[in-house]
Write an enzyme that holds these catalytic residues in place. Structure first.
Site, mmCIF file in Angstrom:
data_model
loop_
_atom_site.group_PDB
_atom_site.id
_atom_site.type_symbol
_atom_site.label_atom_id
_atom_site.label_comp_id
_atom_site.label_asym_id
_atom_site.label_seq_id
_atom_site.Cartn_x
_atom_site.Cartn_y
_atom_site.Cartn_z
ATOM 1 N N LYS A 76 0.978 -1.603 0.074
ATOM 2 C CA LYS A 76 -0.087 0.100 -0.176
ATOM 3 C C LYS A 76 0.799 1.325 0.050
ATOM 4 O O LYS A 76 2.173 1.050 0.335
ATOM 5 C CB LYS A 76 -0.763 -0.610 1.584
ATOM 6 N N HIS A 109 -3.372 3.474 1.016
ATOM 7 C CA HIS A 109 -3.968 2.700 1.942
ATOM 8 C C HIS A 109 -4.895 2.942 2.618
ATOM 9 O O HIS A 109 -5.985 3.191 3.010
ATOM 10 C CB HIS A 109 -2.441 3.454 3.292
ATOM 11 N N LYS A 231 -4.212 -11.745 11.245
ATOM 12 C CA LYS A 231 -2.759 -12.174 10.940
ATOM 13 C C LYS A 231 -2.580 -12.577 12.458
ATOM 14 O O LYS A 231 -3.061 -12.212 13.516
ATOM 15 C CB LYS A 231 -2.285 -10.122 11.338
ATOM 16 N N VAL A 233 1.184 -14.053 15.225
ATOM 17 C CA VAL A 233 2.601 -14.487 14.991
ATOM 18 C C VAL A 233 3.169 -15.926 15.180
ATOM 19 O O VAL A 233 3.666 -16.254 15.129
ATOM 20 C CB VAL A 233 3.762 -13.044 15.760
ATOM 21 N N ARG A 237 -2.004 -20.399 16.144
ATOM 22 C CA ARG A 237 -3.052 -19.472 15.314
ATOM 23 C C ARG A 237 -3.064 -19.352 13.613
ATOM 24 O O ARG A 237 -4.260 -19.161 13.253
ATOM 25 C CB ARG A 237 -2.847 -18.186 15.977
#
Length: 278
Positions: A76, A109, A231, A233, A237
Site C-alpha cells: 500500500k 492506504h 494476522k 505471529v 493461530r
C-alpha cells in the site's frame, strides 16, 4: 494443507480469498511469521509501506521456494507519499523492498482527504497498471464520497476496497456500495481486534461446530464473499486461521453473526484520519 478458494477481481485477476496480514508485526519478526504462513498454505500476503516490514515479507517469499506466480502480494501507498510523482517513486521503493518485479495488488492506504491528493495518486496507480508493474489496483479505507471521486475522475474502477470489517462493525452500506460497482470488499481487523471473539453468539456457534471463535468469524466472512486477512505471529493461530474450509455455517447462523453489529470501530475514521506516517 488447506486449499483456499479465489475471488475473481473486476479485471479477471484471481486473489486467494483468505490471506495473511502483517500489520504491526515487527520487521525482525515478519520474515519468520510469513514463512510459517506460507508453510501453512497461505498464498496471499498483505503488507504496506507504512508497516516497515516489506523487506521481511519479500525475503520470506524468496526463502519459501514457492514459485513467485503462486504467491499474491499486496502492499500500500503511505499517506505522506500521496501525489502523482511521489506515488510513482514510493511504488518503486516498495518494489525494491519486496524484491519483486511485479506487485499483485497496490492500494492507496487511506484517502487522507484533507490533503486532496488521492485522485492524483490514483492516476499514478493507473499508470503503473497500464505499464504492467501491478496486476491490480485498489484502495483502502475509502468511503462512498472518496470512491465517487475516483469513479468520476479516474479511468479504472478499483479492484478492491480494503476496509475495517468484522461482526461488530460491518459497514454494510459501504460494502453494498462497493460490491454494486464491482469492487471486491476486503476485511482487515476481521476479528474486531479480538473483541468479537467474546460474543456469546460466536462462542456458542464455536461449541456447536467444534471449532474456535476465530474460525467461526472467519467462516462468516468467507461465506459473505469478503476477502479476509487475519494476522498472527503464533504458529498455532496461523494454522487455525486457515483451517476454516472443512465446515460451513447455515444461513441462519450467518444471520445471527450479522446481528452483532454495534458500530464498534477499532481503527481511524477515514473521513478525518490524517497521519502521514501511515
Amino acid at each position: 494443507m488447506s486449499t483456499v478458494p479465489s475471488i475473481v477481481l473486476n479485471n479477471a485477476v484471481k486473489v486467494p480469498q483468505l490471506g495473511f496480514g502483517v500489520y504491526q508485526i515487527e520487521p525482525d519478526e515478519v520474515r519468520g511469521a510469513t514463512e510459517l504462513a506460507l508453510d501453512a498454505g497461505y498464498r496471499h500476503i498483505d503488507t504496506a509501506a507504512a508497516y516497515a516490514n516489506e523487506a521481511g515479507v519479500g525475503q520470506a517469499v524468496r526463502n519459501s521456494g514457492i514459485p513467485r506466480d503462486e504467491i499474491f502480494i499486496t502492499t500500500k501507498l503511505r499517506n505522506a507519499d500521496q501525489g502523482y510523482e511521489s506515488a510513482l517513486a514510493a511504488f518503486e521503493d516498495s518494489r525494491r523492498e519486496l524484491g519483486v518485479d511485479v506487485i499483485d495488488l497496490y492500494l492507496i492506504h487511506w484517502p487522507y482527504p484533507r490533503h486532496n491528493r488521492f485522485v492524483d495518486s490514483w492516476k499514478a496507480l493507473e499508470k503503473l497498471y497500464a505499464e504492467g508493474a501491478v496486476r491490480a489496483i485498489g484502495v483502502s479505507n475509502f468511503l462512498e464520497p472518496h470512491l465517487d471521486r475516483i469513479l468520476a475522475e479516474g479511468e479504472i474502477v478499483p479492484a478492491v476496497n480494503q476496509i475495517e470489517l468484522h461482526p461488530s462493525f460491518q459497514q454494510a452500506d459501504l460494502t453494498r456500495y462497493s460490491a454494486a460497482r464491482g469492487i471486491a470488499v476486503e476485511a482487515y481487523s476481521p476479528l474486531g481486534q479480538g473483541e468479537d471473539l467474546n460474543s456469546a453468539v460466536v462462542r456458542r456457534l464455536a461449541e456447536t461446530h467444534g471449532v474456535t471463535p476465530a474460525q467461526i468469524i472467519l467462516r462468516w466472512h468467507l461465506q459473505l464473499g469478503h476477502i479476509v486477512i487475519p494476522k498472527s505471529v503464533a504458529a498455532e493461530r496461523i494454522q487455525e486461521n486457515i483451517d476454516v474450509f472443512d465446515f460451513s455455517l447455515s444461513e441462519q447462523e450467518v444471520v445471527l453473526i450479522s446481528g452483532l453489529e454495534s458500530g464498534l470501530r477499532t481503527s481511524g475514521d477515514p473521513a478525518t484520519f490524517d497521519f502521514p506516517q501511515i
